[in-house]
Motif scaffolding. Structure first.
Motif, short mmCIF file in Angstrom:
data_model
loop_
_atom_site.label_atom_id
_atom_site.label_comp_id
_atom_site.label_asym_id
_atom_site.label_seq_id
_atom_site.Cartn_x
_atom_site.Cartn_y
_atom_site.Cartn_z
N UNK A 1 0.96 -1.19 -0.05
CA UNK A 1 0.05 -0.04 0.13
C UNK A 1 0.73 1.19 -0.19
N UNK A 2 2.03 1.26 -0.74
CA UNK A 2 2.86 2.44 -0.82
C UNK A 2 2.46 3.44 -1.68
N UNK A 3 2.52 4.55 -1.20
CA UNK A 3 2.50 5.92 -1.91
C UNK A 3 3.69 6.88 -1.82
N UNK A 4 4.38 6.95 -3.20
CA UNK A 4 5.42 8.01 -3.09
C UNK A 4 4.95 9.29 -4.01
N UNK A 5 5.41 10.44 -3.34
CA UNK A 5 4.99 11.74 -4.03
C UNK A 5 6.42 12.32 -4.24
N UNK A 6 6.44 13.07 -5.38
CA UNK A 6 7.70 14.00 -5.75
C UNK A 6 7.17 15.29 -5.86
N UNK A 7 7.18 16.16 -5.12
CA UNK A 7 6.80 17.40 -5.27
C UNK A 7 5.25 17.44 -5.28
N UNK A 8 4.71 17.79 -6.39
CA UNK A 8 3.17 17.78 -6.52
C UNK A 8 2.70 16.65 -7.22
N UNK A 9 3.68 15.74 -7.68
CA UNK A 9 3.30 14.38 -8.55
C UNK A 9 3.29 13.34 -7.61
N UNK A 10 2.46 12.67 -7.71
CA UNK A 10 2.19 10.87 -7.12
C UNK A 10 2.68 10.16 -8.01
N UNK A 11 3.83 9.56 -7.96
CA UNK A 11 4.57 8.56 -8.70
C UNK A 11 4.00 7.20 -8.55
N UNK A 12 3.89 6.88 -7.16
CA UNK A 12 3.31 5.42 -6.88
C UNK A 12 2.01 5.67 -6.00
N UNK A 13 1.00 5.42 -6.15
CA UNK A 13 -0.21 5.40 -5.56
C UNK A 13 -0.84 4.01 -5.04
N UNK A 14 -0.78 3.92 -3.67
CA UNK A 14 -1.27 2.54 -3.13
C UNK A 14 -0.98 1.43 -3.85
N UNK A 15 0.41 1.31 -4.04
CA UNK A 15 0.97 0.11 -4.91
C UNK A 15 1.52 -0.90 -3.87
N UNK A 16 0.96 -2.07 -4.16
CA UNK A 16 1.63 -3.44 -3.40
C UNK A 16 2.50 -4.32 -4.36
N UNK A 17 3.44 -4.51 -3.90
CA UNK A 17 4.42 -5.24 -4.97
C UNK A 17 5.47 -6.28 -3.79
N UNK A 18 5.10 -7.54 -4.15
CA UNK A 18 5.96 -8.62 -3.21
C UNK A 18 7.02 -9.23 -4.22
N UNK A 19 8.31 -9.19 -3.61
CA UNK A 19 9.36 -9.70 -4.56
C UNK A 19 10.10 -10.65 -3.67
N UNK A 20 10.25 -11.78 -4.16
CA UNK A 20 10.81 -13.07 -3.45
C UNK A 20 12.24 -13.35 -4.10
N UNK A 21 12.94 -14.53 -3.36
CA UNK A 21 14.06 -14.83 -3.85
C UNK A 21 14.25 -15.45 -5.02
N UNK A 22 15.12 -15.00 -6.02
CA UNK A 22 15.35 -15.56 -7.25
C UNK A 22 14.35 -14.74 -8.11
N UNK A 23 13.53 -13.80 -7.83
CA UNK A 23 12.57 -13.26 -8.68
C UNK A 23 13.44 -12.33 -9.86
N UNK A 24 13.06 -12.29 -11.13
CA UNK A 24 13.58 -11.54 -12.08
C UNK A 24 12.50 -10.77 -12.58
N UNK A 25 12.66 -9.42 -12.50
CA UNK A 25 11.44 -8.46 -13.07
C UNK A 25 12.09 -7.46 -13.97
N UNK A 26 11.56 -7.22 -15.01
CA UNK A 26 11.91 -6.07 -15.90
C UNK A 26 10.90 -4.93 -15.49
N UNK A 27 11.33 -3.59 -15.55
CA UNK A 27 10.40 -2.52 -15.16
C UNK A 27 10.57 -1.50 -16.44
N UNK A 28 9.19 -1.34 -17.05
CA UNK A 28 9.28 -0.69 -18.10
C UNK A 28 8.12 0.54 -18.01
#
Length: 624
Positions: free
Chosen positions: A297-324
């Motif tokens: 449930x993470x929210x990250x704000x940079x100035x007036x911009x909300x970059x992440x809004x109520x995001x949940x992401x669980x990353x485990x051992x050995x996971x390999x994710x690409x982010x675009x």
């Protein structure tokens, strides 16, 4: 077909290095050529010779009268006091460029987000733009000018996945006209395959030419290596026989067998010096526990911009994710949030107790503190010795294996090329033996040989890997799953990979242009989870807002399951056909006619596979 430009026995020297050695080549009308080679091997110098901005040390460059040449350099040097309109459109009157479909397409494809931004659109000053925006401006200005011969030096640098896809489609499908050609230095293998009709490899002062894009180049190069290996094996057999005969006692070393001694020395004299190859080795990693990152449930704000809004992401051992995601959507911010460098406005971040993080940033800032030191000192600062293959080796031995040979180990870090610094940065990170790697645009400044070496070492690396990149080939090669930031604060899982991302972006843009559109909150796309999931498939929180269409009926679900089973069988058959075709292409690497026929058949097979994958995704959406 006529030559747009040609070289005749051109020789180019930089210090003690021969970049081009009696090279004769030409760019024909209609050709689109991709240029590959190691960093510092002469790719950019070749483009500058063709442009005319660098004089040659021997030979000549033939430029037919009336052929215009335009070059996009790696560094975008634009007047900061000029407006976007002045840089891109010059003195064109508004009715002139606005009535030209070609110019409008370029503005929409490259500068559409600028025109709609708060920076002032076409009348905003260049000096206020980011690196990615400057790249788009320089590229748009060159494409609007439309010279006969386009010389592009790393055109995909700073472009996001969407920008790379648009540029590839424009250069390959819409720009080609009689009397035009393209020469492009790039490390983006997907882009090369999408655009190039021919590939040049600049190596050891020579330029080798191959038909087709990157895939055809790899096949042809593999065949060349196979032939060289067979030749070397025969030569080695001759050497062993000759040396064994020479060592059979004193009578064999008299004047009588002198002709045989001469023959052996001739064989030895023909032995080329060992290549200064880049070899990335496999490093030990600290064992990971069952927890890596839990972002809830993470929210990250940079100035007036909300970059992440109520995001949940669980990353485990050995996971390999690409982010675009689009530039500015928050990809680098997401990595920094996982490292704890950016505070969360709300929500929680739990990091596993055994996690050892190493992060590769875009700007090489990790090397600033060692800029005045030598390469060997920069390595020994991290570790003087390490265990590889059960043996202890020194930092100097390791540096040699990584291409820093001889006196290069005593070079100052500040004097290294961009690719060498990138390689050193990556090596220092791995020598610290992390178990979680965060790579932010790792392809910047690296040649393809180094990229493939990096991919090879990470293939056998047992840790967790998160990669931010616009390089589609690298994402599909290095990661198992992809997630997307679309600029609306949500993190979406992408079962269909980058193709699905581009489709989602198109849908969001279409919806943003339709005032009466219906849909989920903050642009959520039906059928796609708002948040990512672990490799085990546990979903994060959040869901699309109300108003979504009703779920499928039981009959529709059963039919969708049947479709999935049928398509998976068809895809398995296609994979077998594709493997057989690749074997045939290797066997026919020197037969241009057969290669052309097989390439056409392979394109048809790829189209069939894409249609089946789309059918699978549609059925999977129904099944849920």
């Amino acid at each position: 077909m006529a030559n747009l430009i040609a070289t005749d026995r051109v020789r180019l020297v930089a210090g003690t290095q021969v970049l081009l050695d009696d090279v004769s080549l030409g760019v024909l009308d209609g050709e689109r050529i991709g240029v590959l080679g190691r960093n510092g091997g002469g790719k950019t110098s070749l483009l500058r010779v063709l442009e005319g901005s660098r004089e040659v040390d021997g030979g000549r460059v033939l430029r037919p009268a009336g052929v215009s040449v335009g070059m996009l350099a790696q560094a975008d040097v634009l007047d900061p006091d000029h407006t976007v309109r002045q840089v891109v459109l010059g003195d064109r009157a508004e009715h002139e460029w606005a009535g030209d479909p070609r110019v409008r397409e370029i503005l929409t494809g490259l500068l559409g987000d600028l025109e709609a931004s708060a920076l002032g659109g076409l009348d905003s000053l260049v000096g206020a733009k980011s690196g990615g925006e400057l790249r788009r401006l320089a590229l748009a200005a060159l494409l609007v000018r439309d010279p006969d011969l386009l010389l592009l030096d790393e055109p995909t640098n700073h472009l996001d996945v969407e920008g790379v896809a648009w540029l590839a489609a424009y250069l390959a499908q819409r720009r080609p006209r009689p009397g035009s050609g393209l020469l492009c230095v790039t490390h983006d293998r997907w882009f090369l395959d999408a655009v190039a009709t021919r590939t040049w490899e600049v190596t050891d002062g020579q330029v080798h030419s191959y038909d087709g894009g990157y895939a055809a180049y790899v096949l042809a190069r593999a065949e060349r290596a196979r032939v060289a290996a067979v030749t070397e094996e025969r030569r080695s057999n001759l050497l062993r026989k000759e040396l064994a005969w020479l060592q059979r006692g004193a009578p064999a070393r008299t004047s009588k067998p002198r002709f045989r001694i001469d023959a052996a020395e001739a064989l030895i004299a023909g032995e080329p010096p060992p290549r200064d190859t880049v070899e990335l080795v496999r490093f030990a990693t600290t064992r990971l526990g069952k927890d890596v990152f839990d972002l809830v449930d993470a929210t990250v704000r940079l100035g007036d911009r909300v970059l992440l809004d109520d995001v949940t992401w669980r990353i485990g051992p050995g996971d390999r994710f690409g982010i675009v995601g689009v530039n500015g959507a928050g990809k680098s911010t997401l990595l920094r949030a996982l490292m704890g460098q950016i505070p969360l406005e709300s929500g929680t971040l739990k990091t596993g107790k055994t996690v050892r993080i190493a992060a590769l940033s875009q700007d090489l800032r990790e090397l600033e503190e060692v800029a005045g030191r030598t390469v060997i000192d920069a390595i020994t600062e991290v570790r003087s010795f390490t265990i590889l293959g059960g043996k202890e080796i020194s930092a100097s031995q390791l540096a040699t294996r990584l291409g820093f040979t001889g006196g290069r180990q005593q070079s100052r870090v500040a004097d290294l090329s961009g690719g060498e610094r990138r390689r050193l940065q990556f090596l220092r990170l791995l020598m610290d033996e992390p178990n979680v790697l965060l790579l932010d645009e790792p392809t910047n400044d690296l040649d393809i040989d180094t990229l493939t070496s990096m991919e090879d070492v990470l293939d056998g690396w047992a840790g967790t890997l998160l990669v931010v990149s616009h390089d589609r080939y690298l994402l599909e090669r290095m990661t198992d799953r992809q997630v997307a930031l679309l600029g609306d604060g949500a993190l979406r899982d992408l079962p269909g990979g980058v193709e699905q991302y581009l489709q989602l972006r198109g849908e969001l843009l279409a919806r943003s242009q339709t005032p009466s559109r219906a849909g989920g909150a903050r642009g959520a796309v039906p059928g796609v989870a708002r948040t990512g999931a672990t490799a085990a498939g546990s979903a994060g929180g959040g869901s699309a807002a109300g108003g979504a269409p009703a779920g499928p009926s039981a009959a529709e679900t059963r039919e969708a399951r049947k479709t999935i089973a049928r398509v998976e069988k068809a895809l398995a058959r296609l994979e077998e056909r594709e493997a057989r075709m690749h074997e045939q292409m290797v066997a026919s690497a020197t037969d241009a006619g057969a290669m052309m026929r097989l390439t056409t058949e392979l394109d048809e097979l790829h189209a069939e596979r894409e249609a089946l994958e789309l059918e699978w995704l549609e059925a999977a959406d129904l099944v849920g």
